[in-house]
Design a protein around this motif. Structure first.
Motif, mmCIF file in Angstrom:
data_model
loop_
_atom_site.group_PDB
_atom_site.id
_atom_site.type_symbol
_atom_site.label_atom_id
_atom_site.label_comp_id
_atom_site.label_asym_id
_atom_site.label_seq_id
_atom_site.Cartn_x
_atom_site.Cartn_y
_atom_site.Cartn_z
ATOM 1 N N SER A 95 20.687 -69.339 0.341
ATOM 2 C CA SER A 95 19.498 -68.476 0.341
ATOM 3 C C SER A 95 18.361 -69.093 -0.464
ATOM 4 C CB SER A 95 19.843 -67.090 -0.215
ATOM 5 O OG SER A 95 20.299 -67.180 -1.556
ATOM 6 N N SER A 96 18.674 -69.703 -1.609
ATOM 7 C CA SER A 96 17.619 -70.335 -2.406
ATOM 8 C C SER A 96 17.050 -71.554 -1.695
ATOM 9 C CB SER A 96 18.149 -70.726 -3.788
ATOM 10 O OG SER A 96 19.231 -71.633 -3.679
ATOM 11 N N MET A 97 17.893 -72.281 -0.953
ATOM 12 C CA MET A 97 17.402 -73.419 -0.194
ATOM 13 C C MET A 97 16.531 -72.949 0.965
ATOM 14 S SD MET A 97 18.514 -75.857 -1.959
ATOM 15 C CE MET A 97 17.649 -76.995 -0.917
ATOM 16 N N GLN A 98 16.912 -71.851 1.598
ATOM 17 C CA GLN A 98 16.109 -71.318 2.701
ATOM 18 C C GLN A 98 14.759 -70.814 2.212
ATOM 19 O OE1 GLN A 98 18.801 -68.445 4.329
ATOM 20 N NE2 GLN A 98 20.059 -69.974 5.368
ATOM 21 N N ASP A 99 14.731 -70.221 1.018
ATOM 22 C CA ASP A 99 13.449 -69.803 0.428
ATOM 23 C C ASP A 99 12.546 -71.011 0.220
ATOM 24 O OD1 ASP A 99 14.168 -67.163 0.384
ATOM 25 O OD2 ASP A 99 14.807 -67.165 -1.715
ATOM 26 N N THR A 100 13.116 -72.087 -0.302
ATOM 27 C CA THR A 100 12.337 -73.308 -0.524
ATOM 28 C C THR A 100 11.898 -73.916 0.800
ATOM 29 O OG1 THR A 100 13.636 -73.729 -2.528
ATOM 30 C CG2 THR A 100 12.343 -75.554 -1.656
ATOM 31 N N GLN A 101 12.768 -73.845 1.782
ATOM 32 C CA GLN A 101 12.443 -74.354 3.115
ATOM 33 C C GLN A 101 11.235 -73.619 3.698
ATOM 34 O OE1 GLN A 101 15.211 -73.495 6.446
ATOM 35 N NE2 GLN A 101 15.476 -75.699 6.550
ATOM 36 N N ARG A 102 11.240 -72.293 3.558
ATOM 37 C CA ARG A 102 10.107 -71.504 4.057
ATOM 38 C C ARG A 102 8.827 -71.849 3.295
ATOM 39 N NH1 ARG A 102 14.238 -67.527 5.061
ATOM 40 N NH2 ARG A 102 14.245 -66.865 2.881
#
Length: 301
Positions: A95-102
């Motif tokens: 989830s933290s990686m997906q936030d950074t991805q966005r």
């Protein structure tokens, strides 16, 4: 190996004592100097979210680089690290990686929108150019101050994202009839600074426009350009009913609805493959080519 003096030495926070203390003592004795290392940067550990132990091969609680790259790009991980102070421990999770991805996709989207505006493909209301120049100048000062303050990368990233936020507020699409005078210079300077900042920390927006594979990126770019141009012409024909009477316009739109549906279907189909088409108006469309690993998080048109 490094000589009688070292300017910068880094390592995990658990190495400060006794490892680095011992290293300093041995090197200063060997080189007969009073200060062998000028600065030591002790970084926090990487943790799997919800676990107290650091990510470690010996503990078998790690994510391999090969597995990581199946989901995310190296640039996403670089930005993820920059969002935390180097001294602090970081909790890794999808989830933290997906936030950074966005977040990175948001940067890419702004840069593409700004370029579309500079090319005249995106019509906007009058831009408060004075405010954007001031915001850009303040951002440069804030980023420099953040890096000078114990390499405060989270504060530097926040400053960049604030600049993008204010730039996006000015890039609101309108019809060409209501568009104000264009101000491409300030957006050119803003994009240039953002790219310079990202390249300094090892992140290249050019990588977000590359799709791996056997075909050359240049050929792929040309094919997509022609496809988007053809789709744009079809949409323009389907929506061109201004000179007809109201009843005739209504009838024409009904007859041409399958064309518009086909255009929408094509856009959705290309989005699955990481190509995001943005319809700026009835006569103008632009596109972005995004990393295959981020195709599920493409911003809406």
């Amino acid at each position: 190996m490094f000589g009688g003096q070292l300017d910068l030495h880094s390592g995990g926070i658990d190495l400060a004592f006794p490892h680095h203390e011992n290293e300093i003592a041995q090197c200063e004795a060997f080189h007969r100097c009073k200060q062998w290392g000028n600065y030591f940067l002790h970084s926090g550990h990487l943790h799997i979210k919800g676990k107290e132990e650091k990510m470690s091969k010996s503990l078998k609680n790690y994510i391999t680089i090969k597995d990581f790259l199946k989901k995310f790009s190296p640039d996403v991980f670089r930005l993820f690290c920059m969002r935390s102070n180097y001294r602090s421990a970081i909790d890794y999770s999808d989830s933290s990686m997906q936030d950074t991805q966005r977040l990175l996709l948001g940067v890419t989207s702004f840069v593409e929108d700004a370029r579309a505006y500079m090319r005249g493909q995106l019509a906007c209301a009058s831009v408060r150019e004075d405010q954007l120049w001031e915001r850009l100048a303040n951002t440069k000062v804030a980023v420099k101050a953040a890096f000078a303050d114990d390499f405060d990368t989270p504060r530097a990233v926040d400053a960049i994202m604030s600049l993008i936020h204010h730039g996006n507020r000015q890039l609101k699409a309108v019809t060409k009839e209501t568009a104000g005078p264009r101000s491409p210079a300030v957006f050119g300077a803003t994009v240039s600074y953002i790219e310079q900042f990202l390249e300094t920390v090892g992140i290249s927006l050019a990588n977000q426009q590359f799709v791996s594979g056997e075909s050359s990126s240049a050929t792929l770019h040309g094919v997509v350009e022609e496809l988007v141009h053809f789709r744009q012409k079809v949409r323009q024909y389907a929506l061109a009913t201004k000179e007809a009477s109201r009843d005739v316009r209504h009838q024409q739109l009904l007859e041409r609805q399958p064309l518009l549906e086909a255009c929408d279907a094509l856009r959705r189909g290309l989005a699955i493959h990481g190509i995001n088409i943005k319809d700026r108006s009835s006569t103008t469309s632009t596109w972005e080519l995004l990393d295959q690993r981020t195709k599920e998080h493409i911003p809406g048109s």
